[in-house]
Design a protein around this motif. Sequence first.
Motif, PDB file in Angstrom:
ATOM      1  N   GLY A  71      31.056  87.461 -62.367  1.00 16.38           N
ATOM      2  CA  GLY A  71      31.235  86.970 -63.729  1.00 16.38           C
ATOM      3  C   GLY A  71      32.611  87.297 -64.280  1.00 16.38           C
ATOM      4  O   GLY A  71      33.279  86.434 -64.879  1.00 16.38           O
ATOM      5  N   TYR A  72      33.063  88.521 -64.062  1.00 14.67           N
ATOM      6  CA  TYR A  72      34.407  88.906 -64.513  1.00 14.67           C
ATOM      7  C   TYR A  72      35.474  88.101 -63.777  1.00 14.67           C
ATOM      8  O   TYR A  72      36.463  87.676 -64.368  1.00 14.67           O
ATOM      9  N   GLY A  73      35.257  87.901 -62.491  1.00  9.19           N
ATOM     10  CA  GLY A  73      36.217  87.126 -61.707  1.00  9.19           C
ATOM     11  C   GLY A  73      36.316  85.689 -62.196  1.00  9.19           C
ATOM     12  O   GLY A  73      37.414  85.158 -62.376  1.00  9.19           O
ATOM     13  N   LYS A  74      35.185  85.063 -62.423  1.00 14.63           N
ATOM     14  CA  LYS A  74      35.191  83.689 -62.925  1.00 14.63           C
ATOM     15  C   LYS A  74      35.887  83.614 -64.279  1.00 14.63           C
ATOM     16  O   LYS A  74      36.653  82.687 -64.546  1.00 14.63           O
ATOM     17  N   ALA A  75      35.607  84.590 -65.137  1.00 17.00           N
ATOM     18  CA  ALA A  75      36.250  84.613 -66.456  1.00 17.00           C
ATOM     19  C   ALA A  75      37.763  84.777 -66.324  1.00 17.00           C
ATOM     20  O   ALA A  75      38.534  84.109 -67.027  1.00 17.00           O
ATOM     21  N   ALA A  76      38.197  85.631 -65.409  1.00 21.43           N
ATOM     22  CA  ALA A  76      39.637  85.855 -65.213  1.00 21.43           C
ATOM     23  C   ALA A  76      40.322  84.595 -64.702  1.00 21.43           C
ATOM     24  O   ALA A  76      41.362  84.191 -65.233  1.00 21.43           O
ATOM     25  N   PHE A  77      39.736  83.970 -63.685  1.00 25.04           N
ATOM     26  CA  PHE A  77      40.330  82.749 -63.139  1.00 25.04           C
ATOM     27  C   PHE A  77      40.352  81.643 -64.187  1.00 25.04           C
ATOM     28  O   PHE A  77      41.349  80.944 -64.346  1.00 25.04           O
ATOM     29  N   GLY A  78      39.253  81.480 -64.922  1.00 23.13           N
ATOM     30  CA  GLY A  78      39.183  80.436 -65.936  1.00 23.13           C
ATOM     31  C   GLY A  78      40.151  80.669 -67.079  1.00 23.13           C
ATOM     32  O   GLY A  78      40.834  79.747 -67.527  1.00 23.13           O
ATOM     33  N   ALA A  79      40.221  81.910 -67.559  1.00 22.33           N
ATOM     34  CA  ALA A  79      41.124  82.231 -68.664  1.00 22.33           C
ATOM     35  C   ALA A  79      42.577  82.036 -68.252  1.00 22.33           C
ATOM     36  O   ALA A  79      43.393  81.547 -69.044  1.00 22.33           O
ATOM     37  N   PHE A  80      42.901  82.403 -67.031  1.00 20.18           N
ATOM     38  CA  PHE A  80      44.269  82.223 -66.552  1.00 20.18           C
ATOM     39  C   PHE A  80      44.607  80.740 -66.431  1.00 20.18           C
ATOM     40  O   PHE A  80      45.663  80.294 -66.878  1.00 20.18           O
ATOM     41  N   ARG A  81      43.700  79.990 -65.863  1.00 22.36           N
ATOM     42  CA  ARG A  81      43.925  78.561 -65.650  1.00 22.36           C
ATOM     43  C   ARG A  81      44.047  77.815 -66.986  1.00 22.36           C
ATOM     44  O   ARG A  81      44.895  76.955 -67.146  1.00 22.36           O
ATOM     45  N   PHE A  94      44.377  90.507 -67.206  1.00 22.29           N
ATOM     46  CA  PHE A  94      44.570  91.678 -66.357  1.00 22.29           C
ATOM     47  C   PHE A  94      43.335  92.587 -66.395  1.00 22.29           C
ATOM     48  O   PHE A  94      42.862  93.057 -65.362  1.00 22.29           O
ATOM     49  N   ASN A  95      42.805  92.819 -67.584  1.00 25.21           N
ATOM     50  CA  ASN A  95      41.621  93.674 -67.706  1.00 25.21           C
ATOM     51  C   ASN A  95      40.401  93.047 -67.035  1.00 25.21           C
ATOM     52  O   ASN A  95      39.603  93.757 -66.407  1.00 25.21           O
ATOM     53  N   LEU A  96      40.241  91.733 -67.143  1.00 22.49           N
ATOM     54  CA  LEU A  96      39.138  91.056 -66.460  1.00 22.49           C
ATOM     55  C   LEU A  96      39.273  91.183 -64.941  1.00 22.49           C
ATOM     56  O   LEU A  96      38.287  91.402 -64.241  1.00 22.49           O
ATOM     57  N   ILE A  97      40.492  91.056 -64.459  1.00 26.48           N
ATOM     58  CA  ILE A  97      40.750  91.222 -63.022  1.00 26.48           C
ATOM     59  C   ILE A  97      40.356  92.632 -62.584  1.00 26.48           C
ATOM     60  O   ILE A  97      39.677  92.815 -61.574  1.00 26.48           O
ATOM     61  N   GLY A  98      40.784  93.621 -63.350  1.00 21.84           N
ATOM     62  CA  GLY A  98      40.443  95.006 -63.020  1.00 21.84           C
ATOM     63  C   GLY A  98      38.945  95.234 -62.987  1.00 21.84           C
ATOM     64  O   GLY A  98      38.423  95.892 -62.071  1.00 21.84           O
ATOM     65  N   LEU A  99      38.234  94.689 -63.963  1.00 22.94           N
ATOM     66  CA  LEU A  99      36.777  94.841 -63.995  1.00 22.94           C
ATOM     67  C   LEU A  99      36.122  94.164 -62.798  1.00 22.94           C
ATOM     68  O   LEU A  99      35.175  94.706 -62.211  1.00 22.94           O
ATOM     69  N   ALA A 100      36.612  92.993 -62.420  1.00 20.16           N
ATOM     70  CA  ALA A 100      36.054  92.299 -61.262  1.00 20.16           C
ATOM     71  C   ALA A 100      36.247  93.121 -59.991  1.00 20.16           C
ATOM     72  O   ALA A 100      35.290  93.363 -59.243  1.00 20.16           O
ATOM     73  N   ILE A 101      37.466  93.569 -59.765  1.00 12.29           N
ATOM     74  CA  ILE A 101      37.764  94.332 -58.553  1.00 12.29           C
ATOM     75  C   ILE A 101      36.972  95.633 -58.515  1.00 12.29           C
ATOM     76  O   ILE A 101      36.368  95.982 -57.499  1.00 12.29           O
ATOM     77  N   GLU A 102      36.937  96.350 -59.621  1.00 15.48           N
ATOM     78  CA  GLU A 102      36.197  97.613 -59.664  1.00 15.48           C
ATOM     79  C   GLU A 102      34.712  97.400 -59.397  1.00 15.48           C
ATOM     80  O   GLU A 102      34.075  98.191 -58.693  1.00 15.48           O
ATOM     81  N   ASN A 103      34.141  96.341 -59.933  1.00 18.58           N
ATOM     82  CA  ASN A 103      32.713  96.084 -59.707  1.00 18.58           C
ATOM     83  C   ASN A 103      32.427  95.641 -58.279  1.00 18.58           C
ATOM     84  O   ASN A 103      31.416  96.034 -57.702  1.00 18.58           O
ATOM     85  N   VAL A 116      26.731  88.570 -48.131  1.00 17.83           N
ATOM     86  CA  VAL A 116      26.428  87.557 -49.131  1.00 17.83           C
ATOM     87  C   VAL A 116      26.966  86.234 -48.612  1.00 17.83           C
ATOM     88  O   VAL A 116      28.135  86.160 -48.223  1.00 17.83           O
ATOM     89  N   PRO A 117      26.133  85.198 -48.585  1.00 19.59           N
ATOM     90  CA  PRO A 117      26.625  83.899 -48.105  1.00 19.59           C
ATOM     91  C   PRO A 117      27.838  83.425 -48.899  1.00 19.59           C
ATOM     92  O   PRO A 117      27.897  83.585 -50.116  1.00 19.59           O
ATOM     93  N   VAL A 118      28.800  82.851 -48.211  1.00 16.71           N
ATOM     94  CA  VAL A 118      30.066  82.423 -48.818  1.00 16.71           C
ATOM     95  C   VAL A 118      29.833  81.465 -49.973  1.00 16.71           C
ATOM     96  O   VAL A 118      30.502  81.546 -50.986  1.00 16.71           O
ATOM     97  N   GLU A 119      28.880  80.548 -49.853  1.00 15.05           N
ATOM     98  CA  GLU A 119      28.691  79.576 -50.921  1.00 15.05           C
ATOM     99  C   GLU A 119      28.271  80.220 -52.240  1.00 15.05           C
ATOM    100  O   GLU A 119      28.444  79.617 -53.290  1.00 15.05           O
ATOM    101  N   GLN A 120      27.809  81.453 -52.225  1.00 13.24           N
ATOM    102  CA  GLN A 120      27.415  82.129 -53.456  1.00 13.24           C
ATOM    103  C   GLN A 120      28.556  82.878 -54.120  1.00 13.24           C
ATOM    104  O   GLN A 120      28.389  83.388 -55.207  1.00 13.24           O
ATOM    105  N   VAL A 121      29.721  82.943 -53.499  1.00 15.65           N
ATOM    106  CA  VAL A 121      30.792  83.748 -54.062  1.00 15.65           C
ATOM    107  C   VAL A 121      31.993  82.922 -54.498  1.00 15.65           C
ATOM    108  O   VAL A 121      33.015  83.476 -54.876  1.00 15.65           O
ATOM    109  N   GLU A 122      31.893  81.599 -54.479  1.00 14.88           N
ATOM    110  CA  GLU A 122      33.028  80.788 -54.898  1.00 14.88           C
ATOM    111  C   GLU A 122      33.271  80.986 -56.389  1.00 14.88           C
ATOM    112  O   GLU A 122      32.367  80.872 -57.196  1.00 14.88           O
ATOM    113  N   MET A 123      34.513  81.324 -56.744  1.00 11.86           N
ATOM    114  CA  MET A 123      34.797  81.509 -58.167  1.00 11.86           C
ATOM    115  C   MET A 123      36.053  80.798 -58.613  1.00 11.86           C
ATOM    116  O   MET A 123      36.367  80.781 -59.775  1.00 11.86           O
ATOM    117  N   SER A 124      36.804  80.236 -57.712  1.00 12.57           N
ATOM    118  CA  SER A 124      38.027  79.551 -58.151  1.00 12.57           C
ATOM    119  C   SER A 124      37.853  78.051 -58.103  1.00 12.57           C
ATOM    120  O   SER A 124      36.879  77.533 -57.690  1.00 12.57           O
TER     121      SER A 124
END
Length: 135
Positions: free
Chosen positions: A13-23, A33-42, A127-135
């Motif tokens: 969720g954090y990753g999707k938010a980071a990619f979407g907000a950046f785009r 930056f903070n969303l990216i950090g939260l995604a990576i840490e989680n 985790v199957p790859v199709e479940q982790v697409e976020m970009s």
Amino acid sequence: MEDWKKYYDEAGGYGKAAFGAFRKKRLGNEVVFNLIGLAIENYLTAVCMKFNTLPEHSTVGSMLRLLKKHVEIPESFTAESRFMNRFMDYFCSLEVMEIPKPTCSDLTRMLGFTEDIKNFSAEILEVPVEQVEMS
């Protein structure tokens, strides 16, 4: 549900938010930056939990050092975590100093690292790859 799944799902969720907000350029670079950090840490916390261990610190570098005891860590992860620390170290300092602001090119690099961490985590957590697409 396994304990690590909660962290993994939050990371997504954090990753999707980071990619979407950046785009969409809807949030400032510091927020992205903070969303990216939260995604990576989680993502890394999920992997730590898979090995029944919890990190002593939530820094990316600390978690990677802990995980090195269990799995091989890509060499590039160390350099990328150090790059991110350039922006994080100021929050922990007792000195008053100007906090560097990540540029769009900095965020592009960090988003690439987020994608690498996501793929690394998905492989270890099976985790199957199709479940982790976020970009």
